[in-house]
Write a protein that holds these residues in place. Structure first.
Motif, PDB file in Angstrom:
ATOM      1  N   GLU A 258      30.446 144.194  63.590  1.00  0.00           N
ATOM      2  CA  GLU A 258      29.561 142.940  63.754  1.00  0.00           C
ATOM      3  C   GLU A 258      28.387 142.799  64.041  1.00  0.00           C
ATOM      4  OE1 GLU A 258      31.971 141.331  67.140  1.00  0.00           O
ATOM      5  OE2 GLU A 258      33.778 141.334  65.971  1.00  0.00           O
ATOM      6  N   GLN A 259      27.711 141.769  63.753  1.00  0.00           N
ATOM      7  CA  GLN A 259      26.172 141.493  64.152  1.00  0.00           C
ATOM      8  C   GLN A 259      26.267 141.773  65.851  1.00  0.00           C
ATOM      9  OE1 GLN A 259      23.629 141.285  62.303  1.00  0.00           O
ATOM     10  NE2 GLN A 259      24.818 141.898  60.703  1.00  0.00           N
ATOM     11  N   SER A 260      25.265 142.436  66.231  1.00  0.00           N
ATOM     12  CA  SER A 260      25.210 142.904  67.361  1.00  0.00           C
ATOM     13  C   SER A 260      23.669 143.319  67.728  1.00  0.00           C
ATOM     14  CB  SER A 260      26.229 143.857  68.074  1.00  0.00           C
ATOM     15  OG  SER A 260      26.072 145.118  67.318  1.00  0.00           O
ATOM     16  N   ARG A 261      23.332 143.731  68.945  1.00  0.00           N
ATOM     17  CA  ARG A 261      22.029 144.019  69.260  1.00  0.00           C
ATOM     18  C   ARG A 261      22.094 145.731  68.905  1.00  0.00           C
ATOM     19  NH1 ARG A 261      16.799 144.345  69.235  1.00  0.00           N
ATOM     20  NH2 ARG A 261      15.916 145.496  70.959  1.00  0.00           N
ATOM     21  N   ASP A 262      22.877 146.411  68.708  1.00  0.00           N
ATOM     22  CA  ASP A 262      22.949 147.753  68.358  1.00  0.00           C
ATOM     23  C   ASP A 262      22.877 147.912  66.729  1.00  0.00           C
ATOM     24  OD1 ASP A 262      23.171 149.030  70.791  1.00  0.00           O
ATOM     25  OD2 ASP A 262      25.388 149.005  70.864  1.00  0.00           O
ATOM     26  N   ALA A 263      23.809 146.830  66.274  1.00  0.00           N
ATOM     27  CA  ALA A 263      23.423 146.584  64.720  1.00  0.00           C
ATOM     28  C   ALA A 263      22.252 146.584  64.346  1.00  0.00           C
ATOM     29  CB  ALA A 263      24.662 145.892  64.347  1.00  0.00           C
ATOM     30  N   GLU A 264      21.635 145.443  65.083  1.00  0.00           N
ATOM     31  CA  GLU A 264      20.153 145.155  64.797  1.00  0.00           C
ATOM     32  C   GLU A 264      19.212 146.374  64.919  1.00  0.00           C
ATOM     33  OE1 GLU A 264      19.238 142.019  67.266  1.00  0.00           O
ATOM     34  OE2 GLU A 264      20.493 140.499  66.354  1.00  0.00           O
ATOM     35  N   ARG A 265      19.396 147.281  65.814  1.00  0.00           N
ATOM     36  CA  ARG A 265      18.558 148.333  66.291  1.00  0.00           C
ATOM     37  C   ARG A 265      18.769 149.423  65.164  1.00  0.00           C
ATOM     38  NH1 ARG A 265      20.222 150.733  71.754  1.00  0.00           N
ATOM     39  NH2 ARG A 265      18.258 152.089  71.471  1.00  0.00           N
ATOM     40  N   THR A 266      19.945 149.733  64.509  1.00  0.00           N
ATOM     41  CA  THR A 266      20.302 150.597  63.722  1.00  0.00           C
ATOM     42  C   THR A 266      19.683 150.325  62.427  1.00  0.00           C
ATOM     43  OG1 THR A 266      22.480 151.021  64.599  1.00  0.00           O
ATOM     44  CG2 THR A 266      22.334 151.776  62.407  1.00  0.00           C
ATOM     45  N   LEU A 267      19.534 148.965  62.097  1.00  0.00           N
ATOM     46  CA  LEU A 267      18.796 148.630  60.812  1.00  0.00           C
ATOM     47  C   LEU A 267      17.384 148.677  60.943  1.00  0.00           C
ATOM     48  CD1 LEU A 267      18.845 147.192  58.073  1.00  0.00           C
ATOM     49  CD2 LEU A 267      18.915 144.936  58.884  1.00  0.00           C
ATOM     50  N   HIS A 268      16.860 148.304  62.108  1.00  0.00           N
ATOM     51  CA  HIS A 268      15.542 148.393  62.428  1.00  0.00           C
ATOM     52  C   HIS A 268      15.170 149.886  62.384  1.00  0.00           C
ATOM     53  CE1 HIS A 268      11.483 148.220  64.286  1.00  0.00           C
ATOM     54  NE2 HIS A 268      11.910 149.119  65.148  1.00  0.00           N
ATOM     55  N   TYR A 269      15.818 150.939  63.008  1.00  0.00           N
ATOM     56  CA  TYR A 269      15.562 152.407  62.652  1.00  0.00           C
ATOM     57  C   TYR A 269      15.609 152.931  61.467  1.00  0.00           C
ATOM     58  CZ  TYR A 269      15.336 152.186  67.887  1.00  0.00           C
ATOM     59  OH  TYR A 269      14.953 151.915  69.266  1.00  0.00           O
ATOM     60  N   PHE A 270      16.800 152.479  60.746  1.00  0.00           N
ATOM     61  CA  PHE A 270      16.952 152.889  59.327  1.00  0.00           C
ATOM     62  C   PHE A 270      15.678 152.704  58.547  1.00  0.00           C
ATOM     63  CE2 PHE A 270      19.263 151.633  54.967  1.00  0.00           C
ATOM     64  CZ  PHE A 270      19.299 152.967  55.094  1.00  0.00           C
ATOM     65  N   THR A 271      15.493 151.163  58.659  1.00  0.00           N
ATOM     66  CA  THR A 271      14.134 150.690  57.840  1.00  0.00           C
ATOM     67  C   THR A 271      12.752 151.451  58.336  1.00  0.00           C
ATOM     68  OG1 THR A 271      15.116 148.379  57.792  1.00  0.00           O
ATOM     69  CG2 THR A 271      12.866 148.609  57.279  1.00  0.00           C
ATOM     70  N   GLU A 272      12.564 151.529  59.523  1.00  0.00           N
ATOM     71  CA  GLU A 272      11.448 152.375  59.890  1.00  0.00           C
ATOM     72  C   GLU A 272      11.374 153.714  59.348  1.00  0.00           C
ATOM     73  OE1 GLU A 272       8.850 150.869  61.261  1.00  0.00           O
ATOM     74  OE2 GLU A 272       9.944 149.089  60.677  1.00  0.00           O
ATOM     75  N   THR A 273      12.491 154.577  59.681  1.00  0.00           N
ATOM     76  CA  THR A 273      12.534 155.934  59.211  1.00  0.00           C
ATOM     77  C   THR A 273      12.296 156.153  57.651  1.00  0.00           C
ATOM     78  OG1 THR A 273      14.064 156.059  60.975  1.00  0.00           O
ATOM     79  CG2 THR A 273      13.713 157.782  59.453  1.00  0.00           C
ATOM     80  N   LEU A 274      12.763 154.992  56.930  1.00  0.00           N
ATOM     81  CA  LEU A 274      12.547 155.105  55.508  1.00  0.00           C
ATOM     82  C   LEU A 274      11.266 154.932  55.143  1.00  0.00           C
ATOM     83  CD1 LEU A 274      15.764 153.242  53.993  1.00  0.00           C
ATOM     84  CD2 LEU A 274      15.263 155.833  53.405  1.00  0.00           C
ATOM     85  N   LYS A 275      10.393 153.919  55.702  1.00  0.00           N
ATOM     86  CA  LYS A 275       9.005 153.862  55.364  1.00  0.00           C
ATOM     87  C   LYS A 275       8.195 155.020  55.886  1.00  0.00           C
ATOM     88  CE  LYS A 275       9.529 148.829  55.803  1.00  0.00           C
ATOM     89  NZ  LYS A 275       8.972 147.429  56.754  1.00  0.00           N
ATOM     90  N   SER A 276       8.680 155.773  56.971  1.00  0.00           N
ATOM     91  CA  SER A 276       7.975 156.796  57.469  1.00  0.00           C
ATOM     92  C   SER A 276       7.982 158.002  56.512  1.00  0.00           C
ATOM     93  CB  SER A 276       8.160 157.225  58.855  1.00  0.00           C
ATOM     94  OG  SER A 276       9.646 157.885  58.905  1.00  0.00           O
ATOM     95  N   LEU A 277       8.803 158.115  55.762  1.00  0.00           N
ATOM     96  CA  LEU A 277       9.035 159.374  54.779  1.00  0.00           C
ATOM     97  C   LEU A 277       7.667 159.640  53.854  1.00  0.00           C
ATOM     98  CD1 LEU A 277      12.835 158.955  53.474  1.00  0.00           C
ATOM     99  CD2 LEU A 277      11.876 160.579  55.110  1.00  0.00           C
TER     100      LEU A 277
END
Length: 277
Positions: A258-277
């Motif tokens: 479900e949409q939740s604060r943890d799901a939002e954080r996961t997507l944020h970290y997923f995006t930022e880590t990909l961008k940092s490669l």
């Protein structure tokens, strides 16, 4: 984790705590990322693992190793044993509980500078004799198969935002996976007991000195597995950390949620880590 775990009723948690002889009211502690935590009377700190992402056999092996290390090394915050001697207790089909002494002190966060004294702790850890049953830390990324499958066929998994950012970085990730394989061939054969994640968030400054917590990644590996996090140099383990995070986030985002604060954080970290490669 900020959200309470799905499918874990309060009576299951209390029943698990009772197996450790703990009957006080558990208070949820929204700290860390991955496991779920409660405190009891500021005497006990509990860790509840989701067995869909952390296999039970590996968790038990790690906690038994940590318990043995705690008998040798005073800075190891080791799990306590339940009444039947287990360090890990099943709460239901999905969740498992470990209990630790509550440690009073101050910790940092991942990315903060690590206290110089941590190097001394790691040197002592790396010198110690491996307890029987110490797991071997995997060289490859456990979630690599899922990540590779998503690179090959993004499909309709998760949200459009997650898909879009992965597709945009597909070739970069493929290149980094190839680089990881190349760097793996340069690792030394030396095997010592390693913590796996000795960053500032897992170091607590207590009145008696520094201690290390969060031993579920303990394993035999080259010392560089730890040392790159305290100022050492390891291109392999630095890259593996990022790829492993991406794979873990992809697994979490792929699974129904479900949409939740943890799901939002996961997507944020997923995006930022990909961008940092």
């Amino acid at each position: 984790m900020e959200d309470l775990p799905d499918g874990l009723p309060d009576h299951d948690l209390r029943a698990g705590l009772a197996r450790f002889g703990i009957t006080g009211p558990p208070v949820y502690a929204p700290v860390g990322f991955g496991d779920y935590h409660w405190t009891v009377y500021d005497r006990w700190f509990t860790s509840v693992s989701d067995l869909t992402t952390k296999p039970l056999a590996g968790l038990r092996q790690a906690m038994e190793t940590a318990a043995s290390l705690g008998e040798q090394l005073p800075f190891v915050v080791a799990p306590v044993r339940a009444d039947d001697g287990d360090t890990v207790v099943l709460l239901n089909d999905r969740y498992a509980l470990s209990v630790f002494p509550y440690v009073t002190g101050k910790s940092g966060s991942f990315g903060d500078p690590v206290h110089a004294g941590v190097s001394e702790l790691l040197a002592a850890l790396h010198r110690c004799a491996p307890p029987d049953g110490t797991p071997v830390a995997p060289i490859d990324v456990p979630g690599r198969a899922v990540l590779t499958a998503l690179l090959d066929e993004p499909g309709e998994w998760c949200s459009a935002d997650a898909r879009a950012v992965l597709v945009a970085h597909t070739e970069v990730v493929r290149g980094k996976l190839a680089e990881l394989d190349r760097l793996a061939g340069q690792l030394t054969d030396e095997q010592v007991v390693t913590h796996g994640e000795p960053h500032a968030g897992n170091v607590i400054h207590t009145p008696e000195g520094l201690v290390l917590v969060d031993w579920d990644t303990v394993g035999l590996a080259p010392p560089e597995r730890d040392l790159w996090l305290v100022g050492g140099d390891s291109a392999f383990y630095a890259l593996r950390w990022s790829i492993n995070d991406i794979a873990d986030f992809a697994v979490s985002l792929r699974d129904p949620h479900e949409q939740s604060r943890d799901a939002e954080r996961t997507l944020h970290y997923f995006t930022e880590t990909l961008k940092s490669l």
